[in-house]
Structure formats: structure tokens, C-alpha cells
Write a protein that holds these residues in place. Structure first.
Motif, short mmCIF file in Angstrom:
data_model
loop_
_atom_site.label_atom_id
_atom_site.label_comp_id
_atom_site.label_asym_id
_atom_site.label_seq_id
_atom_site.Cartn_x
_atom_site.Cartn_y
_atom_site.Cartn_z
N ILE A 11 11.59 -56.32 -73.60
CA ILE A 11 12.43 -57.25 -73.15
C ILE A 11 11.99 -57.97 -73.84
O ILE A 11 12.64 -59.68 -73.17
CB ILE A 11 12.14 -56.93 -71.71
CG1 ILE A 11 13.47 -57.64 -71.17
CG2 ILE A 11 11.52 -57.25 -70.53
CD1 ILE A 11 14.64 -57.06 -69.33
N GLY A 12 10.41 -58.54 -74.14
CA GLY A 12 9.69 -59.81 -73.53
C GLY A 12 10.50 -60.42 -74.89
O GLY A 12 10.83 -61.62 -75.31
N GLN A 13 11.08 -59.25 -75.81
CA GLN A 13 11.70 -60.52 -77.54
C GLN A 13 13.21 -61.65 -76.74
O GLN A 13 13.92 -62.07 -77.77
CB GLN A 13 12.17 -59.09 -78.02
CG GLN A 13 13.26 -58.45 -77.24
CD GLN A 13 13.73 -57.42 -78.56
OE1 GLN A 13 13.99 -57.50 -79.76
NE2 GLN A 13 13.42 -56.09 -77.99
N TYR A 14 13.18 -61.23 -75.94
CA TYR A 14 14.33 -61.97 -76.04
C TYR A 14 14.19 -63.38 -75.24
O TYR A 14 14.81 -64.33 -74.90
CB TYR A 14 15.67 -61.32 -74.49
CG TYR A 14 15.95 -60.02 -74.96
CD1 TYR A 14 16.87 -60.46 -76.14
CD2 TYR A 14 15.62 -59.09 -74.46
CE1 TYR A 14 17.71 -58.77 -76.53
CE2 TYR A 14 16.06 -58.06 -74.61
CZ TYR A 14 16.84 -58.23 -75.63
OH TYR A 14 17.58 -56.88 -75.95
N MET A 15 12.77 -63.72 -74.94
CA MET A 15 12.03 -65.31 -74.75
C MET A 15 12.41 -66.48 -75.67
O MET A 15 12.50 -66.15 -77.18
CB MET A 15 11.39 -65.21 -73.97
CG MET A 15 10.69 -64.49 -73.13
SD MET A 15 10.62 -64.85 -71.37
CE MET A 15 9.97 -66.65 -71.58
N GLY A 16 12.89 -67.91 -75.25
CA GLY A 16 13.32 -68.73 -76.28
C GLY A 16 14.36 -68.14 -76.61
O GLY A 16 14.77 -69.26 -77.60
N THR B 187 18.83 -71.75 -72.54
CA THR B 187 17.35 -70.77 -73.77
C THR B 187 16.83 -70.08 -72.41
O THR B 187 16.70 -70.26 -71.41
CB THR B 187 16.57 -71.89 -74.13
OG1 THR B 187 17.17 -72.75 -75.28
CG2 THR B 187 15.77 -70.98 -75.21
N ILE B 188 16.27 -68.66 -73.12
CA ILE B 188 15.74 -67.44 -72.08
C ILE B 188 14.60 -68.59 -71.51
O ILE B 188 13.85 -68.45 -72.43
CB ILE B 188 15.76 -66.80 -72.18
CG1 ILE B 188 17.27 -66.20 -71.96
CG2 ILE B 188 15.23 -65.94 -71.02
CD1 ILE B 188 17.18 -64.41 -72.85
N SER B 189 13.89 -68.63 -70.91
CA SER B 189 13.00 -69.79 -70.22
C SER B 189 11.36 -68.78 -69.63
O SER B 189 10.66 -68.93 -69.18
CB SER B 189 12.58 -71.16 -69.95
OG SER B 189 13.19 -71.08 -68.15
N PHE C 285 15.21 -56.90 -62.85
CA PHE C 285 14.53 -57.93 -63.20
C PHE C 285 15.65 -59.15 -63.10
O PHE C 285 16.52 -59.30 -62.98
CB PHE C 285 14.48 -57.27 -64.46
CG PHE C 285 15.60 -57.33 -66.03
CD1 PHE C 285 15.39 -58.11 -66.25
CD2 PHE C 285 15.93 -56.58 -65.69
CE1 PHE C 285 16.85 -58.60 -67.31
CE2 PHE C 285 17.48 -56.21 -66.82
CZ PHE C 285 17.88 -57.37 -67.69
N GLN C 286 14.73 -60.38 -63.84
CA GLN C 286 15.71 -61.79 -63.49
C GLN C 286 15.23 -62.22 -64.29
O GLN C 286 14.21 -62.38 -65.13
CB GLN C 286 14.72 -62.26 -62.29
CG GLN C 286 14.82 -61.57 -61.00
CD GLN C 286 14.30 -62.86 -60.27
OE1 GLN C 286 13.36 -64.03 -60.31
NE2 GLN C 286 14.31 -62.40 -58.77
N VAL C 287 16.24 -63.18 -65.12
CA VAL C 287 16.64 -63.49 -66.38
C VAL C 287 16.25 -65.44 -66.08
O VAL C 287 17.39 -65.69 -65.53
CB VAL C 287 17.27 -63.45 -66.95
CG1 VAL C 287 17.59 -64.58 -68.75
CG2 VAL C 287 16.72 -61.83 -68.00
N GLY C 288 15.94 -66.14 -66.70
CA GLY C 288 15.50 -67.86 -66.03
C GLY C 288 16.58 -67.86 -67.59
O GLY C 288 15.91 -68.51 -68.33
#
Length: 386
Positions: free
Chosen positions: A64-69, A114-116, A105-108
Motif C-alpha cells: 500500500i505504500g507504493q501509492y504515496m506521492g 496527491t496522496i501525502s 485504513f485512511q488516505v490523506g
């Protein structure tokens, strides 16, 4: 021989007292735990140039970390539309996925779409190389945990310093593309309870670790606006997070109590009124003893005044003065507000706070916010429906 025989009972009594007295004290009713944000002492400016350069291990972004940025559509393609979207006044939206301790889970999502940040509580989500439920000994085998990080942001160089407690219970790990991961360790089980991915801007503004130089980067001027609209949106997230963690340890769920939330709000209001009255009396005294012409800067209204943080005694005094008939209440208070669900996970890394939130005898909870302050009240009674 007789002397030895006489001393044995005395020794046994002392041994029993040594063991049982702390247990009795720690189980005392009506616990109130106050967590304060430490105000840094004045000291000479610390030069970041003096920090030794250490080549720190950088992990690849997978799971799931690959979606950061990336753009928000990337997360939608895999997980679909969020269950809820919370609009905040601090520059991003919070997308909510899942509703239990396995998939939550939460997504900012920033204003630039952009996913921060990504906050993960679910045990079934891919967080490789780490995972929720992983023991700290496994973390040590995978990564070297560092106490100091150097970050270049917006033309400035910052140093993040982790305390011993940070390293033990919320260590920081670097991923590629300037992405960081905060591992939240449960103090009792020494296992990961949650993981939060953040970009460097979010990390510096999070107010979790000590940042040098301290030039106000962590200040959120619009935070008060968000908290004024917090109750409806945040109640659901707080209830899910708190009960998900309790369920993880086979504890009964807590029900949200409007009564306890109003009580927490009234404690804040009571201090507001007391501080306002004191401020007015001080201003009156200053006016009577001074013949100077008032300047705009000398007339500060109550809203601009710095309210003192609540103390254990403040809360006790309010409960006694208003003759609150609660069934063995527990209170957790902090003047360090970040995200509400994140703060609950953080409390699980603190011994006293964790013991209250995991008390199996508690039945309900309520909460209130004031600026950067948050107060939780729990007790054994059920709310009665009319």
C-alpha cells in the motif's frame, strides 16, 4: 536457629507488601491521566551541520505504500471509492476505507490531488516489508533504527531527533522517494499496532518528533476551524479505531456516549469561564493602576489569551464541584492534538493511557476538543435510551 525462624515470617510479609502494594495503588478508581506537550527549554541553536552523516537504509515502496506521492485515482483503481471522505481545513482530505481491525485504513489526499499520507490499522493489508501485528524483534531483524534524520525541505535543512521512547515505541523508517514510515508499537505486546506513511512535509508538520530548528513549521493556523466541525465526522473514526484495538485484544467494545462528550466539553468551558474572569480582573487592576493611554496591543481579548493546559486537579475539582455520579470514571487528556485516530494509536504506546483504554470494565466513552487539546472520559455505566 530460633532467631532465623522468627525472621522468616517477617521476611515473607515484607515480600508480599513489596508485590501487592503497587498493584493496589495502580488499580485505584477514578484514574485521570494527563499527557502534556513538553515545552523545549531555551538553549543555543543546534547546528544541523554538526550532525554526523550516516548512510541510512532506504526501503523500496511496495504494498500500500507504493501509492504515496501518486494521484488519488491510483488508490481508487485498487480499492474503489472510499466509504467516507472527511474534508479538513489543513489542506487535505481524509479518505476512509474499511470498517474493522482487519481492513481499516485512511488516505490523506492533498489539494493537488496527491496522496501525502496513509494510516493503516488493518492486519490484512500489504505493508511489506513490515506488517501490523509484527513483533518488534522482527523489526530489528529487518531494519536498523536511527535516532537522527536530516531532511531538506523548502530550501531549509531540518534535523529530526528521536528520543529513546520514540525509538522503542514509534520508530521512523525511510523509504524511497523521500517517504517515511512511522511504526506504532503497542507498549504491552511490543507489536506493531498501526503504520503511517508520510511525505517529508507531513512528517515535519506532524509534531510527533522534535524538529530542529524550531521555526514554526509544525503550526496549523486553521486547526481551530477543523475542530469546530469535528464531532460528527470524527466520532465514527474514533469509535472504529478504539474498538478495533480493543477487539484485537479480545476486549468488549465501547459505546459512544453523548453524555460523557458533553461532560468533557463542559470541563473545557468551565476553565474558559474561569480564565476569562481572571483575565478581566487582571485587566481591570492594570487599568486602575495605570494612567497610560491603552494601545491596541495592550488590549488582548480572551480568545487571544493563552489558556493554561488542564491539570489532574482541574478535572478532579470539576467532577467534585458538579457532583458527577459516574461509575468509576477514567479520564485521558492531552494538549498535543494531531489526527484523532492517530492519537489513540499513540496512546497505546504509553503505559498509563493504554491501561485506561484497555480496561475491560469500561462500557462507554465520550470526548471533546479545544484547540490542540483533547479529553476522553470513560466509565462503567451504559447510556439509557428513553
Amino acid at each position: 536457629m530460633k532467631t532465623i525462624l522468627r525472621t522468616i515470617p517477617i521476611f515473607l510479609v515484607l515480600l508480599m507488601l513489596t508485590y501487592f502494594v503497587p498493584q493496589i495503588i495502580s488499580d485505584s478508581p477514578s484514574e485521570i491521566v494527563t499527557q502534556k506537550k513538553l515545552t523545549p527549554k531555551l538553549r543555543k541553536e543546534k547546528s544541523t551541520a554538526s550532525t554526523p552523516t550516516i548512510k541510512q537504509e532506504v526501503f523500496s515502496l511496495t504494498g500500500i505504500g507504493q501509492y504515496m506521492g501518486r494521484k488519488s485515482d491510483a488508490i481508487k483503481e485498487i480499492y474503489g471509492e472510499p466509504l467516507r471522505i472527511e474534508t479538513t481545513s489543513i489542506g487535505y482530505e481524509r479518505w476512509i476505507y474499511g470498517d474493522n481491525e482487519k481492513d481499516y485504513f485512511q488516505v490523506g489526499v492533498s489539494e493537488e490531488d496527491t496522496i501525502s499520507s496513509i494510516f493503516v490499522l488493518g492486519t490484512t493489508l500489504n505493508l511489506s516489508p513490515f506488517k501490523v501485528g509484527m513483533d518488534i524483534t522482527e523489526v530489528y531483524q529487518l531494519a536498523t533504527l536511527y535516532p537522527t534524520f536530516s531532511i531538506d525541505y523548502d530550501g531549509e535543512k531540518y534535523t529530526i531527533e528521536l528520543s529513546e521512547n520514540d525509538l522503542n515505541y514509534h520508530p521512523l523508517v525511510i523509504f524511497e522517494n523521500d517517504i517515511y514510515s512511522i511504526l506504532m508499537i503497542d507498549r504491552e505486546t511490543n507489536k506493531i499496532n498501526a503504520i503511517r506513511y508520510v511525505d517529508k512535509q507531513t512528517l515535519l508538520k506532524s509534531d510527533i518528533y522534535e524538529v530542529l530548528p524550531q521555526n514554526g513549521i509544525s503550526e496549523n493556523e486553521d486547526l481551530k476551524i477543523e475542530i469546530e466541525t469535528i464531532n460528527k465526522e470524527k466520532t465514527k473514526e474514533i469509535e472504529i479505531t478504539l474498538n478495533a484495538l480493543r477487539k484485537r485484544y479480545d476486549l468488549p467494545e465501547l459505546s459512544y456516549s453523548v453524555e460523557l462528550s458533553l461532560m468533557a466539553e463542559n470541563i473545557f468551558l468551565s476553565q474558559n469561564e474561569s480564565s476569562s474572569k481572571q483575565l478581566s480582573e487582571e485587566e481591570l487592576t492594570q487599568t486602575e493602576s495605570s494612567e497610560k493611554v491603552d494601545s491596541p496591543n495592550e488590549n488582548k481579548n480572551f480568545e487571544e489569551a493563552n489558556l493554561p493546559v488542564l491539570t489532574n486537579q482541574d478535572i478532579q475539582d470539576y467532577l467534585k464541584m458538579n457532583k458527577m455520579s459516574l461509575a468509576d470514571p477514567r479520564v485521558v487528556y492531552s494538549n498535543q492534538f494531531t489526527d484523532a485516530t492517530w492519537l489513540i494509536t499513540y496512546w497505546f504506546s504509553l503505559e498509563n493511557q493504554r491501561s485506561i483504554l484497555t480496561d475491560p470494565s469500561m462500557k462507554r466513552f465520550g470526548f471533546a476538543f479545544r484547540g490542540e487539546e483533547v479529553m476522553f472520559i470513560l466509565d462503567k455505566e451504559e447510556d439509557y435510551e428513553e
